[in-house]
Write a protein that holds these residues in place. Structure first.
Motif, short mmCIF file in Angstrom:
data_model
loop_
_atom_site.label_atom_id
_atom_site.label_comp_id
_atom_site.label_asym_id
_atom_site.label_seq_id
_atom_site.Cartn_x
_atom_site.Cartn_y
_atom_site.Cartn_z
N LYS A 191 0.79 -1.18 -0.04
CA LYS A 191 0.04 -0.09 -0.13
C LYS A 191 0.79 1.39 0.19
O LYS A 191 0.58 2.39 -0.64
N THR A 192 2.11 1.31 0.79
CA THR A 192 2.93 2.42 0.63
C THR A 192 3.85 2.27 -0.52
O THR A 192 4.71 3.40 -0.64
N CYS A 193 3.75 1.52 -1.40
CA CYS A 193 4.42 1.72 -2.79
C CYS A 193 3.77 1.98 -3.90
O CYS A 193 4.39 1.81 -5.05
N ASN A 194 2.62 2.51 -3.78
CA ASN A 194 1.78 2.83 -4.91
C ASN A 194 2.32 3.96 -5.78
O ASN A 194 2.30 3.86 -6.92
N LEU A 195 3.29 5.00 -5.09
CA LEU A 195 3.95 5.95 -5.96
C LEU A 195 4.95 5.06 -6.87
O LEU A 195 5.12 5.46 -8.03
N ALA A 196 5.87 4.32 -6.26
CA ALA A 196 6.79 3.62 -6.98
C ALA A 196 6.52 2.84 -7.87
O ALA A 196 6.97 2.85 -9.24
N LEU A 197 5.30 2.10 -7.72
CA LEU A 197 4.59 1.38 -8.84
C LEU A 197 4.29 2.30 -10.06
O LEU A 197 4.25 2.00 -11.09
N GLY A 198 3.51 3.45 -9.45
CA GLY A 198 3.09 4.47 -10.55
C GLY A 198 4.40 5.03 -11.61
O GLY A 198 4.13 5.19 -12.60
N LEU A 199 5.58 5.23 -10.86
CA LEU A 199 6.64 5.88 -11.32
C LEU A 199 7.08 4.65 -12.59
O LEU A 199 7.52 5.01 -13.73
N VAL A 200 6.99 3.48 -11.95
CA VAL A 200 7.43 2.41 -13.01
C VAL A 200 6.60 2.17 -14.28
O VAL A 200 6.94 2.27 -15.38
N VAL A 201 5.20 2.13 -14.06
CA VAL A 201 4.15 2.16 -14.98
C VAL A 201 4.34 3.34 -15.98
O VAL A 201 4.34 3.23 -17.21
N GLY A 202 4.38 4.45 -15.34
CA GLY A 202 4.46 5.58 -16.35
C GLY A 202 5.83 5.82 -17.10
O GLY A 202 5.68 6.22 -18.11
N THR A 203 7.16 5.49 -16.53
CA THR A 203 7.91 5.46 -17.45
C THR A 203 8.01 4.45 -18.42
O THR A 203 8.46 4.90 -19.63
N VAL A 204 7.52 3.35 -18.32
CA VAL A 204 7.17 2.42 -19.32
C VAL A 204 6.31 2.94 -20.45
O VAL A 204 6.72 2.93 -21.58
N LEU A 205 5.25 3.58 -20.08
CA LEU A 205 4.37 4.15 -20.78
C LEU A 205 4.82 5.19 -21.85
O LEU A 205 4.70 5.42 -22.87
N PHE A 206 5.55 6.08 -21.00
CA PHE A 206 6.19 7.35 -21.61
C PHE A 206 7.77 7.04 -22.73
O PHE A 206 7.71 7.75 -23.58
N SER A 207 7.99 5.71 -22.60
CA SER A 207 8.95 5.26 -23.33
C SER A 207 8.51 5.14 -24.70
O SER A 207 9.28 5.23 -25.69
N PHE A 208 7.17 5.05 -25.00
CA PHE A 208 6.86 4.71 -26.32
C PHE A 208 6.26 6.18 -26.96
O PHE A 208 5.78 6.29 -27.99
N PHE A 209 6.49 7.31 -25.90
CA PHE A 209 6.42 8.59 -26.33
C PHE A 209 7.77 9.37 -26.93
O PHE A 209 7.89 10.48 -27.03
N ASP A 210 8.84 8.44 -26.83
CA ASP A 210 10.08 8.85 -27.14
C ASP A 210 10.47 10.11 -26.10
O ASP A 210 10.93 10.98 -26.25
N ARG A 211 10.12 9.59 -24.83
CA ARG A 211 10.25 10.69 -23.69
C ARG A 211 11.15 10.15 -22.39
O ARG A 211 11.37 10.65 -21.59
N VAL A 212 12.01 9.29 -23.04
CA VAL A 212 12.91 8.60 -21.63
C VAL A 212 14.28 8.27 -22.44
O VAL A 212 14.33 7.80 -23.54
N ASN A 213 15.06 8.77 -21.85
CA ASN A 213 16.57 8.82 -22.45
C ASN A 213 17.42 7.67 -21.93
O ASN A 213 17.84 7.70 -21.06
N TRP A 214 17.29 6.48 -22.50
CA TRP A 214 17.69 5.31 -22.18
C TRP A 214 19.35 5.42 -22.31
O TRP A 214 19.88 4.43 -21.83
N ASN A 215 19.86 6.17 -23.09
CA ASN A 215 21.41 6.22 -22.88
C ASN A 215 22.22 6.69 -21.87
O ASN A 215 23.28 6.31 -21.79
N ALA A 216 21.26 7.38 -20.99
CA ALA A 216 22.09 7.87 -19.65
C ALA A 216 22.66 6.87 -18.83
O ALA A 216 23.77 6.67 -18.45
N PRO A 217 21.83 5.91 -18.56
CA PRO A 217 22.57 4.69 -17.67
C PRO A 217 23.36 3.93 -18.31
O PRO A 217 24.30 3.58 -17.76
N LEU A 218 23.44 3.84 -19.67
CA LEU A 218 24.39 3.14 -20.27
C LEU A 218 25.64 3.60 -20.26
O LEU A 218 26.86 2.98 -20.24
N THR A 219 25.74 4.92 -20.50
CA THR A 219 27.06 5.82 -20.48
C THR A 219 27.64 6.10 -19.16
O THR A 219 28.48 6.56 -18.86
#
Length: 438
Positions: free
Chosen positions: A193-221
């Motif tokens: 119940k206390t992890c609702n924000l964390a779960l929302g952040l994960v779901v939102g990040t996955v959804l917005f990756s389809f909008f080309d709004r997630v910079n996946w290069n940052a963790p790689l470099t």
């Protein structure tokens, strides 16, 4: 061994769980609280127009300061299972004063934090706290939420450095995420119940990756290990108006910390209330000095503690100390920090809307708790909330046109609202005014 004094918890406040369980509980706390660190650091970084490595460095310093605050508070300060993290009240003043320069923010924030520590040490704070009646506390909680809205709107519309046109699709998804996180917070059970924000952040990040709004290069470099460096030099400059603004902010932070401590005392050990409050506020002030030195948002004791303690049945403060240590270690792993900063600003704004909605409800509950409101209360509460929110939505071009000192107070709806509610509660509609009316 578990405390034998009560069957309510598996481990009491001063119990030492086995090391393996302690680390597991510490990791649980870190997972719950990490979204709050990401959210506030992201908002502050946007206001300062930081990007890429500088934004990641800002988050690193935020993690160090927050982890340090949690470690010191649980072992020496209030000694309760409460996590320290960036304060939304401080964030608002931090953002509103950013046009004056980081040197002004450093000087004013550090000196105001030192003032809080001094007031708590000398006992002056207990007299100041008397000014914070339910009306004043409720207005502060509500205004923190409302004053943050103008800073969230651009993100909710999908505006950032790469996208300069509002997006209906982004707005639709962000609003859906707000509803989703609220539903998860109501229907999940136990610690989930206390992890609702964390779960929302994960779901939102996955959804917005389809909008080309997630910079996946940052963790790689990003590198695996590095020593966090100050993102700005320490060059504080005195500014009287900014000091007053941050002083009012630290009064709001003190009220927030007091509320968190009182909530935790109610479910653990109320006998230590006075000592815990004094020591906790002293550490709040000292941590604020450190945050001012590094140029990041000051910390406060978060109010999520009682809920996590009751859900997990673990009241021991020592897993929190380990949690603070884990947060500090995480700051030395740039690849992990880069992953945390992947979360798009639109998703961050959605999570913050959910958190602030709960804060508005808490403010209303404080105002109406165990009493019948008089006609004066409607004005004492309504006028500061209305005027403070109105000032928060003033066009930035108009705020910039004001002189420096005027801008500090009329350009910060929270600070103006605090000043007005104190004036109405204790002077205009204060005790003498009520006596004359009768």
């Amino acid at each position: 061994m578990p405390s034998s004094g009560s069957d309510q918890y598996l481990y009491g406040l001063d119990d030492h769980p086995p090391l393996g369980l302690t680390l597991l509980y510490a990791l649980q706390w870190a997972m719950i609280i990490f979204p709050a660190y990401v959210i506030t650091a992201k908002i502050a970084a946007q206001a300062l127009h930081l990007a890429g490595p500088t934004e990641a460095l800002f988050l690193q310093i935020t993690l160090v300061c927050s982890g340090f605050g949690t470690l010191v508070q649980t072992l020496w300060g209030h000694r309760y299972p409460l996590v320290e993290g960036p304060a939304t009240a401080h964030l608002l003043t931090f953002v509103s004063l950013s046009p004056l320069g980081m040197d002004v923010i450093q000087g004013a924030s550090a000196t105001a934090a030192a003032s809080l520590a001094l007031a708590a040490t000398t006992g002056v704070m207990k007299y100041v706290v008397r000014l914070f009646t339910p009306n004043v506390v409720g207005v502060i909680l509500i205004l923190i939420a409302f004053s943050l809205l103008p800073h969230l709107i651009p993100s909710l519309l999908g505006l950032d450095a790469r996208h300069t046109e509002p997006s209906v699709a982004v707005l639709s998804v962000t609003l859906a995420l707000v509803v989703l996180m609220a539903i998860l917070g109501q229907h999940l059970k136990g610690v989930w119940k206390t992890c609702n924000l964390a779960l929302g952040l994960v779901v939102g990040t996955v959804l917005f990756s389809f909008f080309d709004r997630v910079n996946w290069n940052a963790p790689l470099t990003a590198s695996w290990l590095s020593l966090p460096q100050p993102w700005v030099p320490f060059a504080p400059r005195w500014h009287g108006g900014a000091f007053v603004a941050f002083l009012m902010t630290y009064l709001a932070i003190a009220v927030n910390s007091i509320g968190s401590l009182q909530s935790m005392e109610a479910v653990t050990r109320p006998a230590q209330a006075d000592t815990a409050l004094r020591r906790g506020l002293v550490v709040n002030g000292l941590c604020g000095v450190v945050c001012g030195f590094f140029g990041v948002v000051g910390t406060v004791s978060y109010s999520t503690g009682p809920g996590v303690v009751l859900a997990s049945r673990v009241a021991s403060r020592f897993p929190l100390a380990w949690c603070g240590a884990l947060v500090i270690v995480a700051a030395f792993v740039p690849k992990l920090v880069a992953v945390l900063t992947l979360v798009p600003s639109a998703v961050v704004a959605s999570a913050l809307c959910v958190a602030m909605a709960g804060q508005v409800g808490a403010g209303l509950a404080v105002i109406g708790a165990r009493r019948t409101l008089a006609s004066r209360d409607y004005f004492v509460v309504g006028i500061p909330v209305l005027l403070g929110t109105l000032l928060a939505f003033l066009p930035s071009s108009f705020i910039v046109s004001m002189s420096g000192t005027v801008r500090i107070f009329l350009g910060n709806g929270l600070i103006f609202g605090i000043l007005i509610v104190l004036l109405l509660e204790h002077v205009v509609f204060g005790k003498k005014s009520k006596e004359r009316a009768t």
